[in-house]
Design an enzyme around this catalytic site. Structure first.
Site, PDB file in Angstrom:
ATOM      1  N   GLY A 248       0.742  -1.249   0.000  1.00 20.71           N
ATOM      2  CA  GLY A 248       0.000   0.000   0.000  1.00 20.71           C
ATOM      3  C   GLY A 248       0.771   1.298   0.000  1.00 20.71           C
ATOM      4  O   GLY A 248       0.167   2.369  -0.087  1.00 20.71           O
ATOM      5  N   GLU A 290       4.045  -6.405   1.786  1.00 16.65           N
ATOM      6  CA  GLU A 290       3.740  -6.849   0.416  1.00 16.65           C
ATOM      7  C   GLU A 290       3.638  -5.699  -0.578  1.00 16.65           C
ATOM      8  O   GLU A 290       2.570  -5.430  -1.111  1.00 16.65           O
ATOM      9  CB  GLU A 290       2.387  -7.577   0.415  1.00 16.65           C
ATOM     10  CG  GLU A 290       2.395  -8.890   1.106  1.00 16.65           C
ATOM     11  CD  GLU A 290       0.987  -9.417   1.324  1.00 16.65           C
ATOM     12  OE1 GLU A 290       0.871 -10.613   1.589  1.00 16.65           O
ATOM     13  OE2 GLU A 290       0.017  -8.645   1.219  1.00 16.65           O
ATOM     14  N   PRO A 291       4.725  -5.012  -0.853  1.00 15.96           N
ATOM     15  CA  PRO A 291       4.651  -3.911  -1.812  1.00 15.96           C
ATOM     16  C   PRO A 291       4.448  -4.402  -3.242  1.00 15.96           C
ATOM     17  O   PRO A 291       5.092  -5.368  -3.657  1.00 15.96           O
ATOM     18  CB  PRO A 291       6.028  -3.244  -1.671  1.00 15.96           C
ATOM     19  CG  PRO A 291       6.934  -4.346  -1.215  1.00 15.96           C
ATOM     20  CD  PRO A 291       6.090  -5.235  -0.334  1.00 15.96           C
ATOM     21  N   TYR A 334     -10.543   4.968 -12.175  1.00 15.81           N
ATOM     22  CA  TYR A 334     -10.329   5.654 -10.892  1.00 15.81           C
ATOM     23  C   TYR A 334      -9.961   7.133 -11.029  1.00 15.81           C
ATOM     24  O   TYR A 334      -9.557   7.752 -10.046  1.00 15.81           O
ATOM     25  CB  TYR A 334      -9.170   5.017 -10.105  1.00 15.81           C
ATOM     26  CG  TYR A 334      -9.000   3.529 -10.140  1.00 15.81           C
ATOM     27  CD1 TYR A 334      -9.941   2.680  -9.559  1.00 15.81           C
ATOM     28  CD2 TYR A 334      -7.860   2.956 -10.700  1.00 15.81           C
ATOM     29  CE1 TYR A 334      -9.739   1.307  -9.562  1.00 15.81           C
ATOM     30  CE2 TYR A 334      -7.657   1.591 -10.699  1.00 15.81           C
ATOM     31  CZ  TYR A 334      -8.604   0.762 -10.136  1.00 15.81           C
ATOM     32  OH  TYR A 334      -8.404  -0.588 -10.122  1.00 15.81           O
ATOM     33  N   CYS A 361     -14.054   3.086 -29.029  1.00 17.15           N
ATOM     34  CA  CYS A 361     -15.374   3.660 -29.287  1.00 17.15           C
ATOM     35  C   CYS A 361     -16.093   3.822 -27.958  1.00 17.15           C
ATOM     36  O   CYS A 361     -17.023   3.062 -27.633  1.00 17.15           O
ATOM     37  CB  CYS A 361     -16.168   2.754 -30.202  1.00 17.15           C
ATOM     38  SG  CYS A 361     -15.607   2.890 -31.878  1.00 17.15           S
TER      39      CYS A 361
HETATM   40  N1  LLP Z   1      -1.320  -7.181  -0.546  1.00 18.93           N
HETATM   41  C1  LLP Z   1      -2.636  -7.328  -0.740  1.00 18.93           C
HETATM   42  C2  LLP Z   1      -3.363  -8.311   0.045  1.00 18.93           C
HETATM   43  C3  LLP Z   1      -3.303  -6.534  -1.693  1.00 18.93           C
HETATM   44  O1  LLP Z   1      -4.623  -6.677  -1.851  1.00 18.93           O
HETATM   45  C4  LLP Z   1      -2.571  -5.597  -2.455  1.00 18.93           C
HETATM   46  C5  LLP Z   1      -3.234  -4.763  -3.462  1.00 18.93           C
HETATM   47  C6  LLP Z   1      -1.182  -5.501  -2.239  1.00 18.93           C
HETATM   48  C7  LLP Z   1      -0.590  -6.305  -1.262  1.00 18.93           C
HETATM   49  C8  LLP Z   1      -0.305  -4.548  -3.000  1.00 18.93           C
HETATM   50  O2  LLP Z   1      -0.646  -3.236  -2.775  1.00 18.93           O
HETATM   51  P1  LLP Z   1       0.237  -2.044  -3.394  1.00 18.93           P
HETATM   52  O3  LLP Z   1       1.589  -2.053  -2.689  1.00 18.93           O
HETATM   53  O4  LLP Z   1       0.402  -2.314  -4.841  1.00 18.93           O
HETATM   54  O5  LLP Z   1      -0.541  -0.826  -3.127  1.00 18.93           O
HETATM   55  N2  LLP Z   1      -5.905  -1.850  -9.305  1.00 18.93           N
HETATM   56  C9  LLP Z   1      -5.708  -0.805  -8.305  1.00 18.93           C
HETATM   57  C10 LLP Z   1      -4.911  -1.297  -7.112  1.00 18.93           C
HETATM   58  C11 LLP Z   1      -5.551  -2.467  -6.419  1.00 18.93           C
HETATM   59  C12 LLP Z   1      -4.705  -2.983  -5.279  1.00 18.93           C
HETATM   60  C13 LLP Z   1      -5.226  -4.277  -4.774  1.00 18.93           C
HETATM   61  N3  LLP Z   1      -4.464  -4.887  -3.732  1.00 18.93           N
HETATM   62  C14 LLP Z   1      -5.010   0.379  -8.976  1.00 18.93           C
HETATM   63  O6  LLP Z   1      -4.773   0.325 -10.169  1.00 18.93           O
HETATM   64  O7  LLP Z   1      -4.726   1.369  -8.319  1.00 18.93           O
END
Ligand code: LLP
Length: 431
Positions: A248, A290-291, A334, A361
């Protein structure tokens, strides 16, 4: 420039990972995804060293492959010693095909089918992040049939709304993911897991959201989870050995976004965890994060060729490109911000307010609105920055548009790692 892998060369062209992207657009055609391997490795090393320094040598960052899931990324993750987060049998297949050691994989998802569970065990996935009771019982059943003991974490909803700066009691309780602390359902699932002979409960997982710039939501989550570990020890006599705080951390899409210092964030989270461990007399759990986005986003760029130009007096100027929502649906979905440049003349005075439109389209097929560019002309190369995460991963063939190629840049070399889809690819599955 928003990232240090961007520069401008003597020809006045935009460079990425040390390469002139106008030349790459000519060589490979557009639309084109670029991927800077050195940047990915740099981020992996930042997480790895910061986590080990803050939490000890058994800490491990897991790359969340949903951000970009291709075989080649798992080679990099293996070489960097990372763990991974996988969310489907398809991601497991890809990581396995990329040669990743599956004992360092964590299997997520709110609805793993029996077939997924069986496949993941067959591939030797190290950990299941168990979401609900039905899944727990299916894991137990499959592990028993295979005569193994499967390691799991339980996904807990800590009740944090990451965009309010503070913990709010009901924030994320209403979620399709995991079991809530507040409703008592987390405790019930943990008690049930402890009774399963073929499941080894290693600890807990939580994930509070994505593209978060502040540290407070993470330190709040850390505090809630450590208190929860202590509370489960007191109530059930079970002490979690592992704590996974999810992904996140935010990335910089625009100049005005902050540059998040991941190492500093991790050190602050560690300080909270260590304080609570002392206060609650807990050993420090094995830590996981979990990045996804913060590993690959700024390692990516998308190149397009400008086509139709349309200025509607009193309204706006549409600049249409040869890609769009099929290769990047994030603005349509988004309203995600992106920095856009004309790669062949990035330094010319940006005096035209443009709406970057795709070729589908569909009126909502936009890449960005309100972008200032030097007056675009047909044939210009348009670069959209920071597209490494959740672009190719979310790409589609809408309007039967083939997905773009992807070129990896590493130490000045360019290598095609994903060929451009062909028209035959579009009808391949049709009988
Ligand atoms: N761990 C879990 C359980 C998750 O659900 C996610 C993201 C991550 C790690 C990785 O998060 P990050 O570090 O990438 O923020 N499609 C959306 C983002 C959806 C994220 C879903 N889960 C977008 O394009 O912004």
């Amino acid at each position: 420039m928003i990232c240090d892998n961007l520069s401008i060369n003597q020809a006045g062209h935009l460079c990425f990972g040390g390469r002139d992207v106008t030349e790459l657009a000519q060589k490979y055609g557009t639309p084109l995804y670029l991927l800077d391997e050195n940047k990915i490795r740099e981020h992996c090393r930042t997480y790895m060293s910061a986590m080990k320094q803050a939490f000890g040598s058994d800490a491990l960052p897991l790359y969340a492959g949903k951000a970009l899931c291709i075989k080649d990324i798992y080679r990099i993750m293996r070489e960097e010693g990372m763990g991974i987060d996988v969310v489907s049998s398809g991601e497991i297949y890809t990581a396995d095909a990329g040669g990743f050691p599956m004992e360092r994989a964590y299997f997520h998802g709110n609805n793993k089918t029996d077939a997924d569970i069986s496949y993941a065990m067959e591939r030797g996935v190290g950990y299941f992040v168990c979401d609900n009771e039905e899944e727990l019982l299916s894991i137990e059943c499959e592990a028993e049939a295979r005569g193994i003991i499967q390691k799991i974490l339980i996904r807990v909803t800590p009740g944090i709304d990451p965009h309010t700066h503070k913990a709010i009691s009901t924030g994320n309780v209403d979620s399709k993911f995991g079991v809530a602390i507040e409703t008592g359902q987390a405790e019930t699932l943990i008690a049930l897991a402890l009774k399963q002979p073929h499941v080894s409960l290693e600890g807990y997982h939580c994930h509070i959201g994505s593209q978060i710039f502040e540290t407070t939501p993470f330190t709040d989550a850390a505090e809630i989870m450590m208190s929860f570990i202590a509370s489960m020890r007191d109530r059930l006599g079970y002490t979690a050995k592992e704590l996974n705080l999810g992904g996140g951390m935010g990335v910089r899409y625009l100049e005005e976004h902050p540059n998040v210092d991941y190492a500093k964030n991790i050190a602050q989270i560690a300080a909270v965890i260590k304080d609570l461990a002392r206060e609650k007399q807990l050993d420090l759990p094995r830590m996981r994060m979990e990045p996804g986005r913060s590993i690959v986003a700024d390692a990516g760029m998308t190149l397009y060729t400008v086509g139709a130009l349309k200025t509607i007096p009193g309204f706006r100027t549409y600049v249409s490109v040869d890609g769009g929502m099929p290769d990047n649906p994030r603005y349509a979905l988004y309203q995600s911000p992106y920095t856009v440049l004309l790669a062949n003349r990035p330094q010319q005075t940006a005096d035209t307010v443009c709406t970057i439109a795709g070729r589908c389209c569909e009126s909502g097929d936009l890449i960005q609105e309100g972008v200032l560019l030097p007056e675009p002309k047909r044939g210009d190369v348009l670069a959209v920055l920071t597209t490494g995460a959740y672009n190719y991963a979310m790409a589609s063939n809408y309007n039967r548009i083939p997905r773009p190629a992807m070129v990896r840049l590493c130490d000045g070399q360019d290598t095609l790692i994903l060929r451009r889809e062909t028209f035959e690819d579009l009808i391949r599955n049709e009988l």
